[in-house]
Design a protein around this motif. Sequence first.
Motif, short mmCIF file in Angstrom:
data_model
loop_
_atom_site.label_atom_id
_atom_site.label_comp_id
_atom_site.label_asym_id
_atom_site.label_seq_id
_atom_site.Cartn_x
_atom_site.Cartn_y
_atom_site.Cartn_z
N ASP A 36 -1.57 10.04 8.39
CA ASP A 36 -1.58 7.89 8.24
C ASP A 36 -2.77 7.22 8.34
O ASP A 36 -2.94 6.59 7.87
CB ASP A 36 -1.06 8.51 9.96
N THR A 37 -3.64 8.32 8.32
CA THR A 37 -5.29 7.35 7.27
C THR A 37 -6.14 8.31 6.88
O THR A 37 -6.29 9.52 7.01
CB THR A 37 -6.42 7.00 8.83
N ASP A 38 -6.58 7.96 6.10
CA ASP A 38 -7.80 8.94 5.39
C ASP A 38 -8.97 9.11 6.39
O ASP A 38 -9.55 7.77 6.85
CB ASP A 38 -8.73 8.07 4.23
N LYS A 39 -9.47 9.58 6.23
CA LYS A 39 -10.77 10.62 7.39
C LYS A 39 -10.86 11.73 7.31
O LYS A 39 -10.33 12.37 6.38
CB LYS A 39 -10.05 10.61 8.74
N THR A 40 -10.93 11.92 8.25
CA THR A 40 -11.87 13.82 8.45
C THR A 40 -11.51 14.61 9.76
O THR A 40 -11.20 13.31 10.83
CB THR A 40 -13.68 13.95 8.28
N VAL A 79 -12.28 19.04 7.84
CA VAL A 79 -10.95 18.74 6.78
C VAL A 79 -10.88 17.54 6.13
O VAL A 79 -10.77 16.76 7.30
CB VAL A 79 -9.17 19.74 6.35
N PRO A 80 -10.90 17.24 5.30
CA PRO A 80 -10.43 15.39 4.16
C PRO A 80 -8.71 15.16 4.61
O PRO A 80 -8.64 16.34 4.44
CB PRO A 80 -11.20 16.02 3.28
N VAL A 81 -8.93 14.10 5.27
CA VAL A 81 -7.37 13.60 5.27
C VAL A 81 -7.26 12.88 3.96
O VAL A 81 -7.97 12.24 4.47
CB VAL A 81 -7.19 13.78 7.06
N ARG A 82 -6.24 12.70 3.34
CA ARG A 82 -5.99 11.27 2.35
C ARG A 82 -4.37 10.81 3.18
O ARG A 82 -3.34 12.06 3.07
CB ARG A 82 -5.56 11.89 1.08
N THR A 83 -4.70 9.78 2.67
CA THR A 83 -2.89 9.59 2.81
C THR A 83 -2.28 9.92 1.60
O THR A 83 -3.22 9.50 0.88
CB THR A 83 -2.90 7.86 3.36
N ILE A 84 -0.89 9.33 2.07
CA ILE A 84 -0.07 10.41 -0.03
C ILE A 84 -0.06 8.65 -1.12
O ILE A 84 -0.31 8.60 -1.45
CB ILE A 84 1.62 10.26 0.97
N LYS A 100 8.65 16.20 0.60
CA LYS A 100 8.99 17.69 0.90
C LYS A 100 7.69 18.06 2.07
O LYS A 100 6.81 17.69 1.52
CB LYS A 100 8.72 18.92 0.26
N THR A 101 7.76 18.10 3.67
CA THR A 101 6.59 18.08 4.01
C THR A 101 6.86 18.87 5.51
O THR A 101 7.87 19.94 5.51
CB THR A 101 6.18 17.02 4.72
N ASP A 102 6.01 20.05 5.31
CA ASP A 102 6.09 21.45 6.67
C ASP A 102 4.62 21.04 7.12
O ASP A 102 3.75 21.03 6.57
CB ASP A 102 6.07 22.54 5.67
N ALA A 103 3.95 20.53 7.35
CA ALA A 103 2.41 19.70 7.85
C ALA A 103 2.45 20.15 9.77
O ALA A 103 1.67 19.86 10.29
CB ALA A 103 2.31 19.11 8.05
N GLN A 104 3.37 21.50 10.03
CA GLN A 104 3.43 21.86 11.83
C GLN A 104 3.08 20.98 12.86
O GLN A 104 2.11 20.67 13.30
CB GLN A 104 1.94 22.72 11.58
N GLY A 105 3.85 19.56 12.32
CA GLY A 105 3.53 18.71 13.80
C GLY A 105 3.48 17.89 13.63
O GLY A 105 3.27 16.61 14.21
N TYR A 106 2.78 17.53 12.49
CA TYR A 106 1.29 16.30 11.77
C TYR A 106 3.46 15.97 10.58
O TYR A 106 2.85 14.87 9.89
CB TYR A 106 0.55 16.60 11.13
N ASP A 107 4.04 16.35 10.16
CA ASP A 107 5.12 15.28 8.98
C ASP A 107 5.30 14.09 9.32
O ASP A 107 5.17 13.36 8.81
CB ASP A 107 5.99 16.15 9.44
N LEU A 108 5.44 13.70 10.49
CA LEU A 108 5.65 12.36 10.59
C LEU A 108 4.15 11.18 9.92
O LEU A 108 4.45 10.60 10.11
CB LEU A 108 6.42 11.92 11.94
N LYS A 109 3.50 11.96 10.98
CA LYS A 109 2.02 11.28 10.39
C LYS A 109 2.15 11.46 8.75
O LYS A 109 1.36 10.11 7.99
CB LYS A 109 0.45 11.93 10.79
N VAL A 110 2.13 12.35 8.14
CA VAL A 110 1.76 12.69 6.67
C VAL A 110 3.18 11.26 5.76
O VAL A 110 2.39 10.79 4.88
CB VAL A 110 2.43 14.41 6.53
N ILE A 111 4.08 10.92 6.77
CA ILE A 111 5.23 10.12 6.18
C ILE A 111 4.74 8.72 6.74
O ILE A 111 4.60 8.07 5.47
CB ILE A 111 6.55 10.65 6.49
N GLU A 112 4.35 8.52 7.66
CA GLU A 112 3.58 7.10 7.83
C GLU A 112 2.86 7.15 7.05
O GLU A 112 2.49 6.08 6.15
CB GLU A 112 3.57 7.45 8.97
N GLY A 113 1.68 7.94 6.02
CA GLY A 113 0.55 8.05 5.71
C GLY A 113 1.43 7.10 4.06
O GLY A 113 0.26 6.54 2.91
#
Length: 185
Positions: A36-40, A79-84, A100-113
């Motif tokens: 959901d945010t660009d970060k490490t 690891v580097p994290v980017r928003t979609i 399609k997400t499969d982020a092991q519990g982090y899926d909602l954060k991916v979608i919110e990005g």
Amino acid sequence: MRKFIHLSRLRMLRGSYARMSHTCPNVRVHEIALGDTDKTAELHVNRMSETNSLLSTHPDSATFNQSAKMQETIDVIQVPVRTIAAFCKEQGIARIDILKTDAQGYDLKVIEGAANMFGVIPIIYAEATFVHCYNGQPTFGAFHDRMNDLGYRLVDLYETGFRTRYYQLSCNALFVREDVPGPRR
């Protein structure tokens, strides 16, 4: 217009995805995590690589998994994290037909990005869980409610065979934007 499949996988999982990008010219592999945010961030590297996550393992996860060691963390790496949204801007992607997400519990954060892109993402197919496998992970009820808040409606649940003992662990949930026209009759 040529369409591409973009995969987000990290160095430790590179092998099969790198081979895929050589044999499938429309596949691009990127060594980033999505959120959901660009970060490490810290990636929890677990004994079973399919359970690696940006979230730490929930203490009760062994109750639900077939093997208590599946989600045992053996390393933590940065690891580097980017928003979609940022990733799509960098890659010149204006529309996502199916996310399609499969982020092991982090899926909602991916979608919110992808928040500022919801108008160009008609379909989201995401892993959702019914039990706590990771700390900070929403269970299905909270996930479903947030997807409704974002303007997506549940179509159906698929791949619901992820069970141990008596528990339904997870599934893939298909959501469609509420403003997408339905099928013609």
